[in-house]
Design a protein around this motif. Structure first.
Motif, PDB file in Angstrom:
ATOM      1  N   TYR A   8      -3.602   7.785 -26.714  1.00 23.44           N
ATOM      2  CA  TYR A   8      -3.860   7.622 -28.149  1.00 23.44           C
ATOM      3  C   TYR A   8      -5.246   8.161 -28.499  1.00 23.44           C
ATOM      4  CZ  TYR A   8      -4.866   5.107 -32.505  1.00 23.44           C
ATOM      5  OH  TYR A   8      -5.229   4.789 -33.796  1.00 23.44           O
ATOM      6  N   THR A  28       1.675  17.223 -27.780  1.00 19.37           N
ATOM      7  CA  THR A  28       0.793  16.437 -28.643  1.00 19.37           C
ATOM      8  C   THR A  28       1.406  16.345 -30.029  1.00 19.37           C
ATOM      9  OG1 THR A  28      -1.092  17.269 -27.398  1.00 19.37           O
ATOM     10  CG2 THR A  28      -1.573  16.255 -29.515  1.00 19.37           C
ATOM     11  N   LYS A  29       1.357  15.147 -30.608  1.00 24.62           N
ATOM     12  CA  LYS A  29       1.948  14.948 -31.938  1.00 24.62           C
ATOM     13  C   LYS A  29       0.970  14.204 -32.819  1.00 24.62           C
ATOM     14  CE  LYS A  29       6.066  15.570 -33.864  1.00 24.62           C
ATOM     15  NZ  LYS A  29       6.405  16.958 -34.183  1.00 24.62           N
ATOM     16  N   LEU A  31       0.079  11.556 -35.737  1.00 21.44           N
ATOM     17  CA  LEU A  31       0.623  10.302 -36.289  1.00 21.44           C
ATOM     18  C   LEU A  31       0.029  10.081 -37.674  1.00 21.44           C
ATOM     19  CD1 LEU A  31       2.119   7.505 -35.897  1.00 21.44           C
ATOM     20  CD2 LEU A  31      -0.075   6.645 -35.042  1.00 21.44           C
ATOM     21  N   GLY A  34       3.534   6.738 -39.646  1.00 22.10           N
ATOM     22  CA  GLY A  34       4.352   6.220 -38.545  1.00 22.10           C
ATOM     23  C   GLY A  34       5.742   5.753 -38.953  1.00 22.10           C
ATOM     24  N   LEU A  37       7.866   8.558 -37.316  1.00 22.80           N
ATOM     25  CA  LEU A  37       7.518   8.859 -35.919  1.00 22.80           C
ATOM     26  C   LEU A  37       7.631   7.638 -35.007  1.00 22.80           C
ATOM     27  CD1 LEU A  37       6.596  10.931 -33.883  1.00 22.80           C
ATOM     28  CD2 LEU A  37       4.229  10.506 -34.551  1.00 22.80           C
ATOM     29  N   LEU A  41       9.723   7.310 -31.519  1.00 22.12           N
ATOM     30  CA  LEU A  41       9.133   6.995 -30.217  1.00 22.12           C
ATOM     31  C   LEU A  41       9.792   5.752 -29.618  1.00 22.12           C
ATOM     32  CD1 LEU A  41       5.348   7.433 -31.117  1.00 22.12           C
ATOM     33  CD2 LEU A  41       6.744   8.997 -29.754  1.00 22.12           C
ATOM     34  N   HIS A  50       0.385  12.936 -25.968  1.00 22.94           N
ATOM     35  CA  HIS A  50      -0.777  12.548 -26.778  1.00 22.94           C
ATOM     36  C   HIS A  50      -0.333  12.287 -28.224  1.00 22.94           C
ATOM     37  CE1 HIS A  50      -3.711  13.954 -23.748  1.00 22.94           C
ATOM     38  NE2 HIS A  50      -2.750  14.835 -23.477  1.00 22.94           N
ATOM     39  N   LEU A  51      -0.888  11.234 -28.822  1.00 23.34           N
ATOM     40  CA  LEU A  51      -0.716  11.006 -30.261  1.00 23.34           C
ATOM     41  C   LEU A  51      -2.081  11.088 -30.919  1.00 23.34           C
ATOM     42  CD1 LEU A  51       1.787   8.131 -31.076  1.00 23.34           C
ATOM     43  CD2 LEU A  51       2.198  10.576 -30.855  1.00 23.34           C
ATOM     44  N   ASP A  53      -3.900  10.170 -34.135  1.00 24.30           N
ATOM     45  CA  ASP A  53      -3.778   9.319 -35.322  1.00 24.30           C
ATOM     46  C   ASP A  53      -4.718   9.826 -36.417  1.00 24.30           C
ATOM     47  OD1 ASP A  53      -3.642   7.295 -37.146  1.00 24.30           O
ATOM     48  OD2 ASP A  53      -4.032   5.666 -35.724  1.00 24.30           O
TER      49      ASP A  53
END
Ligand code: FAD
Length: 291
Positions: A8, A28-29, A31, A34, A37, A41, A50-51, A53
């Motif tokens: 995170y 990698t995304k 956020l 949410g 998403l 998840l 990887h997120l 935020d």
């Protein structure tokens, strides 16, 4: 219903978020709210290493007037749009579409950029963006670019954004004088995604004839569908049967998907009714404005 492990990241600036995306260390995304998403998840429909935020990046939040448009920062919540007097006045179609999104708890967290980037074909905001000719602002590692909404949505949950780009804002054109806007949709329950829906805006001359029309449909294909032939047919119209004819034209080339919610043929039929209804409401509103 537990997400696969991920690392995170909580950057404080867009530049830092872009650096993490550019590092290219596994999948990698980004956020946002949410609301789409996190279920993905949790149900393990997707997994990422990887997120990133964006909720602690203040520069991505806000609504500003810029040269004939409202620039809505990507991390502006849908609830903020719903409460905004500026949005209600300047881009009424965006304002009116908002209460159709889920429930208020979802709109409290869900963001404008998240809805646009997620590109669900049954979502309201992508259709608003396409109808109004909005531009999507994308920031990548080296530059900023703007993509017309018509070119941004390329398929179900698929957009023209590159994996190392972030949607930073959406620019929605301000309404023209003597115009009206309406959203109509059919959903099985309040708060559900639409089975079919439409966003429409029209502007009229001093004599009450339509001089411009904008129609986009959602829930009827893999992207929002702009009904250009119907829009052209409406120019010069005074309403009445012309609206129903235009609505038929708007659905003429559609081949909506069938699923457990509705067969494609039903979606098409309903879409025509919704377009006629929305056009009627938009036209009535446009004519109420004194020149
Ligand atoms: C019960 C329920 C009902 C709902 N009903 C509706 C509805 O009727 N209509 C509707 O439109 N939506 C509906 N939604 C979805 C909701 O509107 C989400 O808020 C929206 O789809 C995604 O926005 P988000 O900010 O939550 O994004 P997230 O869920 O955080 O992200 C969604 C996707 O977009 C990407 N993303 C997010 N922000 C950016 C960005 N700035 N740049 C690049 N990529 C980004 C993420 O990486 C992810 O792939 C519903 C959700 C739920 C749970």
């Amino acid at each position: 219903v537990k997400a696969a492990p991920f690392r995170y990241h909580a950057p404080r600036t867009t530049a830092d978020a872009l650096d993490i995306l550019a590092a290219g260390d596994g999948d990698t995304k980004v956020l946002a709210g949410g609301q789409s998403l996190v279920p993905i998840l949790a149900m393990r429909l997707g997994r990422f290493d990887h997120l990133v935020d964006l909720n602690r990046v203040p520069e991505l939040v806000g609504i500003d007037s810029v040269e004939g448009a409202l620039r809505v920062g990507a991390m502006t919540s849908q609830a903020t749009v719903e409460r905004s007097v500026q949005v209600a006045r300047d881009v009424p179609l965006l304002h009116r579409a908002t209460p159709f999104i889920g429930h208020f708890q979802i709109r409290n967290r869900g963001t404008v950029g998240g809805s646009i980037a997620h590109a669900d074909p049954a979502s309201e905001y992508p259709a608003v963006a396409v109808a109004l000719g909005a531009r999507i602002e994308l920031r990548g590692p080296a530059s900023v670019r703007w993509v017309d909404a018509a070119d941004f949505f390329v398929g179900t949950w698929t957009t023209a954004a590159e994996p190392d780009e972030i949607v930073t804002a959406v620019l929605f054109p301000v309404r023209s004088p003597r115009s009206g806007a309406a959203v109509e949709e059919l959903a099985r329950r309040h708060g559900d995604f639409a089975v079919a829906g439409t966003t429409c805006a029209v502007a009229v001359d001093d004599d009450g004839r339509i001089n411009t029309a904008a129609i986009a449909l959602f829930g009827v294909g893999s992207t929002p569908v702009r009904a250009r032939a119907a829009e052209a047919a409406l120019v010069g119209s005074v309403g009445g049967t012309d609206l129903r004819d235009a609505a038929q034209l708007a659905v003429a080339d559609l081949d909506p998907p069938s699923d457990l919610h509705a067969p494609g043929s039903y979606r098409r039929k309903v879409a025509a009714v919704l377009v006629a209804r929305a056009l009627d409401r938009a036209l009535t509103e446009a004519r109420q404005e004194t020149p």
